[in-house]
Write an enzyme that holds these catalytic residues in place. Structure first.
Site, mmCIF file in Angstrom:
data_model
loop_
_atom_site.group_PDB
_atom_site.id
_atom_site.type_symbol
_atom_site.label_atom_id
_atom_site.label_comp_id
_atom_site.label_asym_id
_atom_site.label_seq_id
_atom_site.Cartn_x
_atom_site.Cartn_y
_atom_site.Cartn_z
ATOM 1 N N LYS A 66 -11.816 -1.360 -0.910
ATOM 2 C CA LYS A 66 -11.289 -2.568 -0.258
ATOM 3 C C LYS A 66 -10.987 -2.315 1.212
ATOM 4 C CE LYS A 66 -6.667 -3.785 -0.253
ATOM 5 N NZ LYS A 66 -6.263 -4.159 1.099
ATOM 6 N N ASN A 67 -10.308 -1.213 1.496
ATOM 7 C CA ASN A 67 -9.855 -1.008 2.878
ATOM 8 C C ASN A 67 -10.960 -0.530 3.808
ATOM 9 O OD1 ASN A 67 -7.402 -1.978 2.183
ATOM 10 N ND2 ASN A 67 -6.375 0.008 2.081
ATOM 11 N N CYS B 21 0.242 -8.781 2.575
ATOM 12 C CA CYS B 21 1.337 -8.341 1.720
ATOM 13 C C CYS B 21 2.633 -8.206 2.513
ATOM 14 C CB CYS B 21 1.002 -6.977 1.114
ATOM 15 S SG CYS B 21 -0.302 -7.037 -0.081
ATOM 16 N N ARG C 213 5.303 -5.097 9.808
ATOM 17 C CA ARG C 213 3.884 -5.000 10.144
ATOM 18 C C ARG C 213 3.549 -5.625 11.507
ATOM 19 N NH1 ARG C 213 0.249 -5.810 4.861
ATOM 20 N NH2 ARG C 213 -0.866 -4.075 5.738
ATOM 21 N N ASP D 92 -0.460 3.633 -0.338
ATOM 22 C CA ASP D 92 -1.019 2.665 -1.286
ATOM 23 C C ASP D 92 -0.998 3.165 -2.730
ATOM 24 O OD1 ASP D 92 -1.435 0.953 0.831
ATOM 25 O OD2 ASP D 92 -3.465 1.663 1.197
ATOM 26 N N ARG E 60 -6.487 -9.792 -5.101
ATOM 27 C CA ARG E 60 -6.872 -9.468 -3.720
ATOM 28 C C ARG E 60 -7.478 -8.075 -3.623
ATOM 29 N NH1 ARG E 60 -2.489 -9.627 0.428
ATOM 30 N NH2 ARG E 60 -4.236 -8.694 1.505
HETATM 31 N N1 EPU Z 1 2.438 -0.630 12.733
HETATM 32 C C1 EPU Z 1 3.181 -0.967 13.826
HETATM 33 N N2 EPU Z 1 2.548 -1.510 14.905
HETATM 34 C C2 EPU Z 1 1.211 -1.717 14.904
HETATM 35 C C3 EPU Z 1 0.449 -1.369 13.769
HETATM 36 C C4 EPU Z 1 1.110 -0.819 12.684
HETATM 37 O O1 EPU Z 1 4.406 -0.796 13.857
HETATM 38 O O2 EPU Z 1 0.682 -2.211 15.912
HETATM 39 C C5 EPU Z 1 3.129 -0.062 11.561
HETATM 40 C C6 EPU Z 1 3.019 -0.996 10.356
HETATM 41 O O3 EPU Z 1 4.017 -1.985 10.399
HETATM 42 C C7 EPU Z 1 3.147 -0.050 9.202
HETATM 43 C C8 EPU Z 1 2.481 1.227 9.728
HETATM 44 O O4 EPU Z 1 2.452 1.105 11.152
HETATM 45 O O5 EPU Z 1 4.497 0.171 8.956
HETATM 46 C C9 EPU Z 1 1.081 1.453 9.216
HETATM 47 O O6 EPU Z 1 0.268 0.351 9.550
HETATM 48 P P1 EPU Z 1 -1.301 0.472 9.735
HETATM 49 O O7 EPU Z 1 -1.675 -0.272 10.961
HETATM 50 O O8 EPU Z 1 -1.704 1.892 9.624
HETATM 51 O O9 EPU Z 1 -1.816 -0.304 8.453
HETATM 52 P P2 EPU Z 1 -2.847 -1.504 8.357
HETATM 53 O O10 EPU Z 1 -4.039 -1.238 9.168
HETATM 54 O O11 EPU Z 1 -2.140 -2.785 8.530
HETATM 55 C C10 EPU Z 1 -4.145 -0.419 6.343
HETATM 56 C C11 EPU Z 1 -4.466 -0.824 4.937
HETATM 57 C C12 EPU Z 1 -3.193 -0.834 4.105
HETATM 58 C C13 EPU Z 1 -2.583 0.569 4.149
HETATM 59 C C14 EPU Z 1 -2.348 1.015 5.600
HETATM 60 C C15 EPU Z 1 -1.857 2.444 5.717
HETATM 61 C C16 EPU Z 1 -6.363 -2.273 5.241
HETATM 62 C C17 EPU Z 1 -6.941 -3.630 5.128
HETATM 63 N N3 EPU Z 1 -5.076 -2.141 4.929
HETATM 64 O O12 EPU Z 1 -3.229 -1.395 6.826
HETATM 65 O O13 EPU Z 1 -3.571 -1.137 2.790
HETATM 66 O O14 EPU Z 1 -1.348 0.559 3.477
HETATM 67 O O15 EPU Z 1 -3.584 0.900 6.350
HETATM 68 O O16 EPU Z 1 -2.748 3.314 5.133
HETATM 69 O O17 EPU Z 1 -7.060 -1.329 5.564
HETATM 70 C C18 EPU Z 1 -3.251 -1.884 0.568
HETATM 71 O O18 EPU Z 1 -4.438 -1.535 0.367
HETATM 72 O O19 EPU Z 1 -2.489 -2.227 -0.355
HETATM 73 C C19 EPU Z 1 -2.746 -1.861 1.946
HETATM 74 C C20 EPU Z 1 -1.613 -2.447 2.309
#
Ligand code: EPU
Length: 448
Positions: A33-34, A129, A134, A320, A412
């Site tokens: 998915k990711n 989620c 975030r 995750d 999802r």
């Molecule tokens: N963060 C910030 N500022 C930013 C970006 C992120 O503070 O500009 C914080 C977030 O709030 C969070 C942390 O950094 O606390 C990690 O966020 P990240 O940007 O790494 O995550 P993401 O890209 O939003 C992806 C996955 C998530 C997974 C995370 C961490 C996808 C579509 N989603 O999210 O997957 O938890 O990386 O590995 O790739 C899931 O699959 O259930 C899921 C939530």
């Protein structure tokens, strides 16, 4: 055993789980998915038709298809073959429908491709989620740094370019997966060399790197955690097979582990699951993998031991898999401590596990679990994708019947997961509320 279940909603689907011990067999996992969501959006960087294989038929994939179609792409998804073709030739819009944007967090990944393709992106702030604030500061600050103008008002984000974007050395405050992916995609078409320092190097990011490289991008991964991108004039459409889902593999391994079973997942990549497999062994489960070969085998111990985990960016313990692991540890012998360091509010599933008899004390980011002998089925609510699987795990070992709402979260993230679990012997089904209501009944308290 009969549970008295009080349902709060009449319209939603429900997952019904009965105690099912010793799940056993071989099961294939779906595409990640990711990885697939960002890869589907990355095809916007080239004109023409790209063909992606190993695409899971999950709700999030279908939202991305809507998003791409809304932009003018022609998308055909063969759900049996799991192949999606995306023709971007006619993409000429720079704004995305607000409702689609708000379906998932990953929709923000359209920003980079749209900005370099169309010179402008008008998008609503993404949904997804609810597992923490975030914010998007790392993404937006760095797009500003390379010359984009970004305005945010009333949840509408407008990004535009008045002069060419500039290749720079960018430092991330934290290795954010989304920020790394968005900047990486844009940088492939920015003249000069962009460096992303403290980049996320999750296997899904590396799958995107591989895909972009196949499109013609020039990307180098540098120690300890940097990505160097030398912009090219043009990328080409491609055929690409998305990596398998390490998180789904983790969930299925836990399903066998908690039920005292045995499982083989032939297409799981053990190299993407190192710490997770290490923790399963520490619990006492027997794991077999072969060096440089796909496939993970697990035989559960009948006396799982408590272990402590701390989530972290890759190669640390994946956030995750934290919720499913919490469920597994709730029936392990001894006391486990879970520290969630990636999100500031990702322990909501603990409240639901407690309803099932788990003994867990927690703050927003730390949980102390005292393993119990038995869990009990009841009505529970899934609050995010991974919480849904944690509750399913608990339901598989709980006495009686577990009825889980919040099924949209389950849908999802997983493709046909109930069938995969059924093939291992799990008594699990997804049904609508209507199927559960006795005819002529207006009473919401059901004996089911
Ligand atoms: N963060 C910030 N500022 C930013 C970006 C992120 O503070 O500009 C914080 C977030 O709030 C969070 C942390 O950094 O606390 C990690 O966020 P990240 O940007 O790494 O995550 P993401 O890209 O939003 C992806 C996955 C998530 C997974 C995370 C961490 C996808 C579509 N989603 O999210 O997957 O938890 O990386 O590995 O790739 C899931 O699959 O259930 C899921 C939530």
């Amino acid at each position: 055993m009969i549970n008295q279940v009080k349902l709060e909603t009449k319209s939603e689907d429900l997952v019904i789980i009965e105690r099912s011990l010793k799940l056993a067999g071989e099961v294939q996992i779906s595409g990640a998915k990711n990885a697939v969501l960002v890869i589907m959006l990355a095809v916007l960087l080239a004109d023409g038709k790209s063909v992606l294989s190993n695409v899971p038929d999950s709700a999030d994939v279908n939202y991305v298809i809507k998003l791409l179609t809304d932009l003018g792409a022609i998308v055909v998804f063969d759900r049996d073959l799991k192949i999606v073709s995306i023709d971007t030739t006619n993409v000429n819009k720079h704004s995305v429908d607000q409702q689609i944007m708000q379906k998932m967090r990953a929709s923000i990944l359209v920003l980079g491709p749209l900005l370099v393709r169309q010179g402008r992106a008008e998008i609503a702030m993404p949904g997804g989620c609810v597992i923490g604030g975030r914010p998007l500061d790392y993404t937006l600050d760095n797009f500003r740094r390379i010359g984009a103008e970004i305005n945010l008002s009333n949840q509408l984000l407008v990004a535009s370019i008045s002069q060419d974007l500039q290749a720079k050395r960018l430092v991330l405050d934290y290795p954010s997966v989304g920020a790394t992916e968005n900047l990486l995609m844009a940088a492939t078409l920015i003249p000069g060399t962009t460096e992303i320092i403290n980049a996320a190097l999750e296997p899904e990011v590396l799958d995107l790197v591989q895909m972009l490289t196949k499109m013609g991008a020039k990307i180098e991964i540098c120690a300890p955690a940097a990505i160097k991108i030398t912009g090219v004039k043009k990328l080409n459409p491609i055929e690409y097979t998305v990596m398998s889902d390490r998180l789904e593999a983790g969930c299925l391994l836990l399903a066998a582990a908690v039920t005292g079973g045995e499982i083989f997942i032939p297409n799981a990549d053990p190299n993407t699951l190192d710490i997770f497999l290490f923790k399963l062994s520490e619990m006492g489960h027997e794991i077999k993998t072969e060096r440089d070969k796909l496939g993970v085998w697990l035989k559960a111990t009948s006396n799982p031991k408590a272990v402590s985990i701390k989530t972290a960016p890759y190669p640390g313990f994946p956030t995750d898999l934290q919720a499913p692991m919490t469920a597994a540890l709730s029936i392990a012998f001894g006391t486990s401590v879970i520290e969630e360091t990636v999100y500031e509010n990702r322990l909501i599933h603990v409240r639901e596990l407690r309803k099932m008899g788990a003994q867990i004390q927690n703050t927003d980011t730390r949980a102390v679990i005292t393993g119990v002998d038995n869990l009990y089925g009841t009505e529970v609510v899934a609050s995010d994708i991974r919480a849904s699987f944690a509750l399913i795990l608990a339901g598989l070992v709980a006495h009686g019947r577990t009825v889980m709402s919040g099924v949209s979260h389950f849908r999802r993230g997983y493709d046909g997961m109930e069938y995969k679990l059924q093939s291992l012997g799990a008594k699990i089904s997804v049904c609508s509320f209507q199927d559960l209501v006795p005819k002529n009944s207006s009473n919401l308290d059901l004996n089911i």
